[in-house]
Motif scaffolding. Structure first.
Motif, short mmCIF file in Angstrom:
data_model
loop_
_atom_site.label_atom_id
_atom_site.label_comp_id
_atom_site.label_asym_id
_atom_site.label_seq_id
_atom_site.Cartn_x
_atom_site.Cartn_y
_atom_site.Cartn_z
N ARG A 53 1.14 -6.24 -4.42
CA ARG A 53 1.29 -5.18 -5.41
C ARG A 53 0.76 -5.63 -6.77
O ARG A 53 0.02 -4.89 -7.45
N ARG A 61 -9.89 7.58 -0.97
CA ARG A 61 -8.85 6.56 -1.19
C ARG A 61 -8.96 5.42 -0.18
O ARG A 61 -8.85 4.25 -0.54
N ARG A 62 -9.19 5.74 1.09
CA ARG A 62 -9.30 4.71 2.11
C ARG A 62 -10.49 3.81 1.85
O ARG A 62 -10.39 2.58 1.98
N GLU A 96 -14.59 6.04 -7.59
CA GLU A 96 -14.28 7.47 -7.50
C GLU A 96 -15.46 8.31 -7.96
O GLU A 96 -15.73 9.39 -7.41
N ARG A 152 2.37 1.80 -3.40
CA ARG A 152 1.40 2.17 -4.44
C ARG A 152 0.85 3.56 -4.21
O ARG A 152 0.64 4.32 -5.18
N TYR A 153 0.57 3.92 -2.96
CA TYR A 153 -0.11 5.18 -2.69
C TYR A 153 0.75 6.18 -1.92
O TYR A 153 0.31 7.30 -1.70
N GLU A 213 -2.57 -4.16 -8.91
CA GLU A 213 -2.49 -3.75 -10.31
C GLU A 213 -3.40 -4.57 -11.21
O GLU A 213 -3.76 -4.11 -12.30
N VAL A 245 0.84 -1.21 0.00
CA VAL A 245 0.00 0.00 0.00
C VAL A 245 0.87 1.25 0.00
O VAL A 245 0.59 2.22 -0.73
N ILE A 288 -9.75 1.46 -1.08
CA ILE A 288 -8.87 0.34 -0.69
C ILE A 288 -9.66 -0.70 0.10
O ILE A 288 -9.54 -1.91 -0.16
N SER A 297 4.35 8.46 -1.08
CA SER A 297 5.18 9.38 -1.86
C SER A 297 6.44 8.67 -2.36
O SER A 297 6.77 7.56 -1.94
#
Length: 222
Positions: free
Chosen positions: A108, A129-130, A123, A45-46, A112, A42, A133, A48
């Motif tokens: 991962r 985002r939470r 969205e 992927r999300y 994907e 996580v 997931i 920085s």
């Protein structure tokens, strides 16, 4: 060289304790590795870039070095940096970190593989985002990665034998010691192979049961 069944019966209490240690290190190691691997997946992927690059480097280093070497560095080299652990905690930590690197790649790939349209639809209805997931990625990813995760759990089961090198009193260490003391190498190796074969079969059957049980939740890509 004869096969002594009486010897096997006489060492059953020791085998029971060693079996318990093996199960403890395996189950705790798999759970810890899966949780840590999920968090790493996580974050990569999300998170920085400053977080993703170091995590990627750590994963590559762990996957690119033998588990035996990692255990040596952790158990015998740890005191040089102030990390002194008993054999069982060191074995659990080593197994968790080693498995987490592989689980992170499994998760991962699972993230994907989730169809982008499902995330876009979430969205569109206003999920953050939470929530995406929790409600979209995790349920769908779980079905995708279940076979690979079961296979990884079986690999970690067999890797528990390596913990004997740092004197964790699991099956390999105890049975090998008994075989050397009693000069019963046939009996000890036969028991060791039988134990691991039985555990691998049990894990494989449990994995197939879980796949069959949760297959009705598989999403439709068309």
């Amino acid at each position: 060289m004869n096969f002594d069944t009486n010897l096997i019966l006489s060492i059953m209490p020791e085998l029971a304790r060693a079996f318990g240690v093996t199960m403890l290190t395996w189950v705790a190691g798999v759970i810890g590795a899966a949780l840590l691997g999920f968090l790493v997946a996580v974050a990569r992927r999300y998170g920085s870039r400053w977080l993703g690059y170091p995590l990627r480097l750590c994963v590559e280093v762990i996957r690119g070095t033998p588990f035996l070497i990692q255990l040596f560095l952790l158990y015998y080299g740890g005191p040089f940096i102030g990390l002194s652990l008993e054999p069982i905690p060191a074995g659990l930590l080593g197994l968790t970190v080693y498995g987490a690197a592989y689980f992170s790649e499994i998760f991962r790939a699972g993230f994907e593989a989730v169809p982008p349209g499902h995330v876009e639809a979430a969205e569109c209805v206003g999920l953050n985002r939470r929530q995406i997931i929790q409600r979209i990625l995790i349920p769908e990813m779980t079905m995708l990665v279940l076979p690979a995760s079961v296979n990884m759990a079986i690999i970690l089961l067999k890797e528990t034998a390596v913990l004997s090198i740092i004197t964790v009193p699991e099956l390999t260490l105890v049975i090998s010691a008994i075989g050397s003391q009693q000069y019963a190498f046939v009996e000890s190796l036969f028991l060791l192979a039988l134990f691991y074969w039985g555990l691998v079969e049990l894990a494989g059957r449990l994995g197939r049961y879980m796949e069959a049980r949760f297959s009705k939740y598989r999403f439709v890509t068309a």
